[in-house]
Design a protein around this motif. Structure first.
Motif: not given
Length: 345
Positions: A107-112
């Motif tokens: 999720f943090t990767g997609w947030s990036s």
């Protein structure tokens, strides 16, 4: 741990001792770079917090698209980095925590990716406003954005021919499914193309107002800050793309989300600089016209040219001592548009 037990652990992991040592080294470097990015974000936040309050939240309407985009670009990366820093600071040996980490980390990767898209939208809106909100410009930017985003997703699992990409670590070590170098390669290569296109549009339009008699403070700042922004982001994107090819660089750069911190800071600086010049210029115009009763011809009113006394002159001597400000209008979609560029007299 005995030699036999260590060999058994390595056999279960499916890696050699040297590979495990190198993996741990890259993991530590990635965590350090991650904390460095978070530190730089917070440091820049402290430096520019006063300008943010003055030029963003205390100016204009209470809510606008421009302010919403600024908020996302300003605070979402900080929250993202705080979560990633917490995740990479724990080993998560228990099965429950390990599963939770594997759910949060993607999720943090997609947030990036979302944050990078927000930056592109902000820049496109700024350039679109510079073109007086031309329909063909926004249509072109729309196709560019949608095409680039969908193209990068479509090429996620495609390895480019003729390019020897780095090999991602096995899932036995990462414990979670992570994005591979092929995803990063296409995502940021397309991002580089989009950034270059936006910069070309910016320079081609701003340059016509940055030289000769049409030179204005706003355009000068836009051109200078835009060039600085593009240089910084271009360098960062180049480093990220190179990291997908150079094996020792891939894991640290991927773990740190380097591009998010750099683009967020650069975009925030660009916005605050433009808004600072815009509101300062409008304040100077207001104070000068309330302090001095300057006669204006009908032609001046028609061309939206407002005379202001020179800064070095304590009193207004004659019309030849006047200079004219360009009329700017701050639109609520994120840009400062230019209209009726006046002349210095």
């Amino acid at each position: 741990m005995s030699s036999d037990a260590a060999d058994e652990v390595l056999r279960q992991l499916g890696v050699s001792k040297d590979y495990l040592i190198e993996f741990e080294r890259e993991r530590v470097e990635g965590k350090r770079l991650l904390f460095a990015c978070l530190t730089v974000l917070l440091y820049d936040y402290c430096l520019t917090f006063g300008d943010e309050i003055t030029f963003v939240w205390l100016k204009g309407t209470a809510f606008s698209v421009a302010k919403a985009l600024f908020w996302l670009n300003r605070y979402w990366p900080i929250a993202n980095y705080v979560v990633r820093a917490w995740l990479f600071s724990h080993s998560f040996l228990s099965p429950y925590l390990s599963v939770m980490k594997c759910k949060i980390l993607p999720f943090t990767g997609w947030s990036s990716v979302i944050n990078f898209a927000v930056v592109e939208i902000v820049l496109m809106l700024r350039v679109w406003a510079l073109y007086d909100r031309s329909r063909w410009v926004i249509v072109f930017f729309g196709f560019l954005f949608v095409g680039g985003l969908s193209g990068s997703f479509a090429l996620r699992k495609v390895r480019p021919e003729g390019v020897d990409l780095a090999e991602p670590p096995p899932i036995s070590l990462t414990r979670c499914v992570r994005s591979g170098p092929d995803e990063y390669f296409f995502l940021y290569t397309i991002g580089l193309i989009i950034e270059t296109t936006i910069f070309i549009f910016l320079v081609s339009k701003a340059w016509t107002h940055a030289v000769g008699p049409h030179k204005t403070p706003m355009i000068t700042v836009l051109l200078r800050q835009g060039a600085i922004y593009y240089a910084v982001v271009l360098l960062t994107l180049t480093v990220v793309i190179i990291s997908t090819v150079v094996q020792p660089m891939f894991a640290p750069v991927a773990d740190s989300n380097l591009i998010v911190a750099i683009t967020s800071i650069a975009c925030n600086r660009l916005i605050l600089s433009l808004r600072g010049v815009y509101f300062k210029q409008r304040s100077d115009f207001t104070s000068a016209n309330t302090a001095v009763d300057v006669p204006m011809s009908p032609n001046d009113i028609q061309m939206n040219r407002y005379p202001v006394a020179r800064a070095h002159s304590s009193r207004l001597k004659s019309p030849r001592h006047l200079r004219y400000f360009t009329t700017f209008s701050e639109d609520e979609q994120g840009g400062v548009s230019v209209s009726h560029v006046g002349r210095h007299t």
